[in-house]
Design an enzyme around this catalytic site. Structure first.
Site, mmCIF file in Angstrom:
data_model
loop_
_atom_site.group_PDB
_atom_site.id
_atom_site.type_symbol
_atom_site.label_atom_id
_atom_site.label_comp_id
_atom_site.label_asym_id
_atom_site.label_seq_id
_atom_site.Cartn_x
_atom_site.Cartn_y
_atom_site.Cartn_z
ATOM 1 N N LYS A 74 -52.088 4.475 -39.863
ATOM 2 C CA LYS A 74 -52.221 5.703 -39.079
ATOM 3 C C LYS A 74 -52.447 6.942 -39.947
ATOM 4 O O LYS A 74 -53.070 7.902 -39.497
ATOM 5 C CB LYS A 74 -50.986 5.913 -38.202
ATOM 6 C CG LYS A 74 -50.865 4.912 -37.066
ATOM 7 C CD LYS A 74 -49.669 5.246 -36.185
ATOM 8 C CE LYS A 74 -49.554 4.271 -35.021
ATOM 9 N NZ LYS A 74 -48.431 4.635 -34.128
ATOM 10 N N GLY A 134 -35.621 8.212 -37.006
ATOM 11 C CA GLY A 134 -36.777 7.830 -37.821
ATOM 12 C C GLY A 134 -37.502 9.051 -38.343
ATOM 13 O O GLY A 134 -37.266 10.177 -37.872
ATOM 14 N N GLY A 249 -40.084 1.006 -24.832
ATOM 15 C CA GLY A 249 -41.311 1.424 -25.500
ATOM 16 C C GLY A 249 -42.557 0.882 -24.837
ATOM 17 O O GLY A 249 -43.673 1.324 -25.139
#
Length: 286
Positions: A74, A134, A249
Site C-alpha cells: 500500500k 495499530g 471487518g
C-alpha cells in the site's frame, strides 16, 4: 508514465495484489458484481511482493480495469504511480489503482470503508473519544476516518509510532495531533479503551485479543475489529458482553470494495450482491 503491453484477450481484467494473497475475498465480491451487471471482466488474486512490484506495474496491459492493493504494497506502490489523489497522499497509503489513458491513478478507499462500516452499525458521527489500535497503513486510514466522522479526540495504542510508513507521518500530513499510548503502558491503554466511545482495531487477527481480559467498554461503544476471520474475536466478544456494538471487518471490506468497484467501472456497485457473496464464502469456509 506506465508502459502498457497489449494482451491477446477479449475481456477486461482486474486483480488484488499483495502477499500472501490466496485468502483474499476480493475476487468473490467483484466477480459477483460483474456477473450481476453483465460486465465482461474477471477479477483475480495475484501474488506480488515488494521485489516483484516494479516489474508487475511496468508490464500492465491496456485491458486492465484496476488493481486492489493490499499489504505489504500500500505504501510501496505510491512512487510507481503517475497520480495520487490528495486523500491517499495524506494518509500515505494506496489500496486502489485505476488506469485512464495509460495514466495510473492511486486512491484510498479504506477510509471510506471504515466510515461506512461504522455508520452502518450505529451513530458514529460526532463521538467524543476514539481509540485506534495499530500504527501502520490501515491505522493511518482509520485516523483519516476519525476526521470524516468529526471525532473529538483520538488516542493511538501501538508498539511504535515512527519510521517509514508510520502513522506519525500521516498525522503531520493530516494536520492532527492524537495522543500516543505505548502498548507497554497497560494501565493507560486500558483506561483509554474503556473510556472510548469509538474503537478501531487495525491489528492482525487475534492480536487485539491481548486486551480482551481487561476490556470493559461502555454500553453503545462502537468497536470495529478489522480482521473478519475467525469471527467473533475475543476482543469483539468482550465488547459485546459489556453492551458495546462489535463490528466485523467484513463490513469495512465490503464498503471499501464497493468504492473500488465504482472507481474501476464507473457504475454503481450492487452492494447487496457483493455482501451475499461475501457471507456465502465465509459460510462455505467455516
Amino acid at each position: 508514465m506506465v508502459r502498457c503491453k497489449r494482451r491477446q484477450m477479449l475481456m477486461k481484467w482486474a486483480a488484488v495484489i499483495g502477499t500472501p494473497i490466496a485468502h483474499s475475498l476480493s475476487p468473490i465480491m467483484h466477480n459477483a458484481a460483474y456477473r450481476q451487471l453483465g460486465i465482461n471482466a474477471r477479477f483475480e488474486a495475484v501474488e506480488v511482493d515488494q521485489d516483484s512490484l516494479t516489474g508487475f506495474i511496468s508490464d500492465l496491459a491496456d485491458d486492465l480495469l484496476g488493481l486492489a492493493v493490499t499489504m505489504p504494497l500500500k505504501q510501496r506502490i505510491i512512487p510507481l504511480l503517475d497520480v495520487v489523489e490528495p486523500l491517499a497522499q495524506a494518509v500515505g497509503a494506496v489500496n486502489t489503482v485505476v488506469p485512464s489513458h495509460r495514466v495510473l491513478t492511486g486512491f484510498n478507499t479504506d477510509v471510506y470503508g471504515i466510515v461506512e462500516a461504522l455508520r452502518e452499525a450505529g451513530e458514529a458521527d460526532g463521538r467524543a473519544r476514539a481509540v485506534i489500535l495499530g500504527s501502520r497503513a490501515t491505522a493511518s486510514s482509520a485516523l483519516a476516518a476519525m476526521g470524516e466522522l468529526h471525532v473529538g479526540h483520538t488516542s493511538i495504542i501501538a508498539r511504535r509510532f515512527s519510521g517509514p510508513g508510520s502513522i506519525s507521518l500521516s498525522e503531520m500530513r493530516l494536520g492532527v495531533s492524537p495522543t500516543h499510548i505505548p502498548w507497554r503502558n497497560t494501565e493507560e491503554a486500558v483506561a483509554a479503551l474503556n473510556q472510548a466511545d469509538l474503537i478501531v482495531s487495525t491489528l492482525p487477527a487475534g492480536v487485539a485479543d491481548h486486551w480482551a481480559p481487561m476490556f470493559k467498554p461502555r454500553a453503545q461503544t462502537l468497536v470495529l475489529d478489522a480482521p473478519y476471520y475467525p469471527w467473533p474475536s475475543q476482543f469483539a466478544l468482550a465488547a459485546e458482553r459489556a453492551g458495546a456494538l462489535a463490528v466485523s471487518g467484513l463490513s469495512m471490506l465490503l464498503h471499501q470494495a464497493r468504492r473500488q468497484f465504482e472507481l474501476m467501472t464507473g457504475q454503481d456497485a450492487p452492494v447487496d450482491i457483493m455482501r451475499s457473496a461475501l457471507e456465502q464464502a465465509l459460510t462455505d469456509h467455516a
